[in-house]
Design an enzyme around this catalytic site. Structure first.
Site, PDB file in Angstrom:
ATOM      1  CB  CYS A   1      22.850 -27.734   1.005  1.00  0.00           C
ATOM      2  SG  CYS A   1      23.410 -29.207   1.862  1.00  0.00           S
TER       3      CYS A   1
ATOM      4  CB  CYS B   1      -0.948  -0.006   1.208  1.00  0.00           C
ATOM      5  SG  CYS B   1      -0.090   0.042   2.772  1.00  0.00           S
TER       6      CYS B   1
ATOM      7  CB  CYS C   1       4.934  -0.096   1.207  1.00  0.00           C
ATOM      8  SG  CYS C   1       3.888  -1.316   1.997  1.00  0.00           S
TER       9      CYS C   1
ATOM     10  CB  CYS D   1      19.220 -31.221   4.059  1.00  0.00           C
ATOM     11  SG  CYS D   1      20.180 -30.157   5.124  1.00  0.00           S
TER      12      CYS D   1
ATOM     13  CG  ASP E   1     -20.215 -16.973 -13.984  1.00  0.00           C
ATOM     14  OD1 ASP E   1     -21.165 -16.234 -13.715  1.00  0.00           O
ATOM     15  OD2 ASP E   1     -19.777 -17.155 -15.133  1.00  0.00           O
TER      16      ASP E   1
END
Length: 831
Positions: free
Chosen positions: A150, A75, A78, A147, A527
């Site tokens: 890393c 917004c 910011c 993992c 819809d």
């Protein structure tokens, strides 16, 4: 059933603003819709934009200014945050941030300051990239990650380079997204320095090199295991006292070389990853004379990583089958010759020939030929679709019978299958809320347990409780337990698997966030036109009062000829089929949600709903009975008349899709609480269709903008609501709903861009599968998290009584990670 009051509609996202938001990074985008208040408008006004643009011009006139694109603003406040933050920096003279355009202009005395701007903006919680610069945004495939930690090591290492602006590594997909201002070869070198391999995704994959690396890793694991076994045999034989220690040492060196190398770079990058913990445990075990334990730790760790890598590779390649769908060459017609060309060389409007049994290489339009085309790779449809002159065909689909000449309409990088692959890869890269929470937990858990391990090694023996060797051993076991690998990968691997599964079945899920939302949806709003029904209404009845039948149809055709509404098309098609020409009309005008008007021979005529004529105080007494009777059988009524008289009525009906009733029934079976229909039809028609389909609730006589209010009303009742529409007219409602689902994405680029989930086929049959898949993914994620946490807690508890040995700690860690991966891979096989 009541008409929704338009005044309930939020002023934040009008349809025009919504469309603009796609290019302005507005707070009304899908990711930020939860942050929008019902009554506030955070969209910047045209006046604000004009003022800021004038300020830009004034700044440009005074000094050198560099312009940046800003990402992450929710917004206008910011923009103020960024301005205030940067104005504190020495050397920056002016900062102007325009929320509406997502751009920032910075003026500084020293040009060298400009290179530091992106990092300073990042500290404020946003992303900045120069508008005109040599910055490249590339995707690399990373090899050698064991993992999630890393991935953090690589990110930390590359972030230190001043020429790297942003870097993000995703362990689950094995990809690295990076924005940089250096040579791509230098990026590969930097990744190599961190202890891993890298290659551009856009370049040709080096399968041989990848296979060679796998072979080396497998050989190292095997050799380490052989020397470990020889050490065990030697210890039982007891021929040479020092021989077992030597054999265990060799096993540690062979199996531990890669983890030790990775640990070195992790420490260098200030990252506490699994390799650091395992290497510390192995070295510590050797230091206290537990050579068998050290060798077992290294071998189990290497074996676990090998098995994990092979399993996770299957997950990472969940969409490789899509990428391999399109042929690399096409047969292009040039005059009377047929030439084989690489698909990259084929241009738009080129004519390609596709023979029976061949895959269609590019998106296009059929010029000659009739055939059945298997579109399963794109739409997930199980049955082939009949195609003829003028129909659209997609790259990667299979021509089953009949030769076709196709005019190419899209380049290879713009085809529907290319967009699907791109969207799926982007979705797999995004972090789900659960994953973000787990990552935050892991980032706190690891340092705490690491400090606890060091404390266990030092303080008890220092105060005379037990021996140094005993507490050092327990501390090493704690180091191993400190690695939360299974927990970190518990969520992303499941999400990657689920998104890959959905993509292969013609459903695009835009990210883990939307996968999780789909699993908790309580109500679905549909819809009506084009979603529950065919969207191709037909004229079923024509009733005239003062005019003859052909005259009435001619007037109706004249009014409706310039409208694109499905009902208008039904009336004009009906007139064309009977060769009834339109009259000379003028002053054509649409009346939003009610009908249309035109002037014919100086008289103003209207075609619209009965409501339109009631509002004009035109009596419907003569046709009231017929209207109610036809509406009761599911017809929509179009009344033709002037300001004073009714000329007649045309009844139009839209047929319910064959798949709709079964889809609604299946959704109820999977536990969906409420099915809701949104329609502009009158109460009688809406009631008839709702009863025929099995809809629980409907909102009738809605204007297009009322759909947003209907969604908000459902949300105000405490329900999590999904909206299903075509992705074009329903864009504001899709954005307002907790989850936007668009149908028919294969033929509509807008649908693919607008919604959170896209059903590529133009029917609802994939929706129950999507809900089931999402719920199962949530269930598996919870299983993974609980299993990982319980395993860690059990290991922690068993360490202090001395029940948990060092190698058992390693087994609990790598074994848990492998089980989590295999559990997540079950989502790949769900049908």
């Amino acid at each position: 059933m009541s008409h929704i009051d338009k005044e309930q509609q939020s002023n934040c996202c009008s349809e025009e603003q919504y469309n603009a938001n796609e290019t302005t990074n507005s707070c009304c985008s899908g990711d930020n819709r939860d942050q929008i208040n019902d009554t506030s408008s955070c969209c910047s006004t045209a006046e604000n934009t004009r003022i800021v643009q004038e300020e830009y011009k004034e700044v440009d006139d005074e000094q050198n200014v560099v312009e940046y694109n800003i990402r992450g603003m929710d917004c206008p406040s910011c923009a103020v945050t960024i301005e205030k933050g940067l104005r504190k920096t020495d050397g920056i003279q002016t900062v102007q941030v325009n929320y509406g355009t997502g751009k920032m202009a910075v003026g500084a005395e020293d040009p060298s300051i400009y290179s530091t701007i992106p990092k300073q903006v990042r500290k404020l919680g946003f992303e900045a990239a120069p508008v005109h610069s040599n910055i490249s945004k590339e995707t690399y495939k990373i090899e050698g990650m064991d993992c999630g930690s890393c991935a953090k090591t690589i990110e930390n290492h590359l972030s230190k380079n001043p020429n790297v602006h942003t870097v993000r590594v995703n362990f689950s997909t094995g990809n690295m997204q990076i924005e940089h201002a250096i040579n791509s070869k230098d990026i590969v070198k930097e990744v190599r320095k961190a202890g891993f391999g890298a290659g551009l995704v856009s370049s040709e994959p080096n399968n041989k090199q990848a296979d060679d690396k796998k072979m080396v890793l497998g050989s190292a694991t095997t050799l380490s295991g052989i020397f470990l076994a020889l050490g065990v045999i030697a210890s039982f034989a007891n021929l040479v006292p020092s021989l077992p220690m030597v054999l265990y040492g060799i096993s540690i060196l062979i199996g531990g070389f890669k983890p030790a190398r990775s640990a070195f770079y992790a420490i260098k990058s200030r990252s506490l990853d699994m390799n650091v913990l395992m290497a510390s445990a192995a070295i510590g075990a050797a230091f206290i004379g537990e050579w068998f334990e050290g060798a077992m730790v290294v071998w189990l760790f290497a074996l676990g990583n090998t098995l994990q890598s092979r399993s996770i590779e299957r997950t990472r390649d969940s969409i490789r089958s899509l990428m391999n769908l399109t042929p690399s060459e096409a047969t292009v017609k040039s005059g009377n010759q047929l030439i084989r060309k690489a698909v990259k060389e084929v241009e738009i409007n080129d004519i390609i020939i596709v023979k029976p049994g061949e895959k269609i290489p590019l998106d296009g339009e059929i010029l000659t030929g009739i055939s059945s085309v298997n579109q399963a790779p794109i739409t997930g449809e199980s049955l082939p679709v009949e195609k003829q002159l003028g129909d659209t065909v997609y790259a990667g689909t299979v021509n089953e019978n009949g030769s076709m000449e196709i005019k190419v309409t899209k380049l290879v990088e713009d085809t529907t299958i290319a967009k699907i692959i791109h969207l799926v890869e982007e979705a797999q890269e995004q972090r789900a809320p659960t994953q973000a929470y787990v990552d935050r937990f892991a980032s706190v858990y690891t340092p705490i347990v690491f400090v606890l391990a060091l404390s266990v090694m030092v303080f008890p023996p220092l105060f005379g409780f037990g021996t140094w060797g005993g507490w050092l051993y327990k501390g090493l076991a704690l180091l191993v337990v400190a690695c939360p690998c299974a927990l970190v990968i518990s969520t992303p691997v499941a999400i990657v698997s689920a998104i890959g599964n959905a993509a292969k079945r013609g459903v695009l899920i835009k990210g883990g966030t939307f996968l999780e939302k789909a699993g908790v949806i309580q109500a679905i709003a549909f819809d009506k036109t084009g979603t529950l029904t065919e969207g191709k209404p037909k004229v079923t009845e024509v009733i005239t009062l003062n005019e003859n039948r052909d005259e009435l149809i001619a007037i109706a055709r004249t009014i409706e000829e310039y409208s694109t509404h499905p009902i208008a098309k039904a009336i004009t098609t009906y007139a064309k089929e009977r060769d009834i020409p339109a009259k000379n009309g003028e002053a054509f005008q649409a009346i939003a949600g009610k009908g249309a008007q035109a002037t014919i021979d100086g008289v103003q005529y209207f075609a619209g709903s009965p409501k339109l004529f009631r509002e004009m105080d035109v009596s419907l007494e003569q046709i009231e009975e017929q209207i109610h009777a036809l509406q009761g059988t599911g017809n929509t009524m179009i009344v033709i008349g002037t300001h004073k008289n009714i000329l007649g009525i045309i009844a139009v009906a839209d047929t319910i899709r064959d798949i709709t009733v079964n889809s609604i029934k299946t959704l109820k079976e999977v536990g969906m609480n409420e099915m809701v229909m949104l329609t502009g039809d009158n109460e009688e028609t809406a009631t008839k269709i709702a009863n025929d389909i099995g809809i629980d609730r409907y909102f009738a006589e809605l204007l297009p903008e009322d759909k947003v209010s209907a969604i908000k009303k459902l949300q105000s009742e405490g329900k999590r609501v999904a909206m299903v529409g075509d992705g074009i007219n329903d864009a504001p409602a899709l954005a307002t709903a907790d989850l936007g689902i668009a149908m028919g994405g294969a033929g509509t680029d807008t649908a693919m861009e607008t919604a959170d989930i896209v059903l590529m086929a133009d029917n609802l049959e994939k929706l129950p599968h999507t809900i089931r898949l999402s719920r199962r993914a949530l269930s598996i994620i919870k299983q993974n998290i609980w299993f990982s946490v319980v395993t860690k807690l059990a290991a922690l508890i068993l360490i202090f009584p001395g029940f948990l040995t060092l190698w058992m700690a390693v087994l609990s860690d790598t074994g848990a990670a492998l089980i989590v991966i295999l559990n997540s891979m079950r989502l790949l096989r769900q049908k």
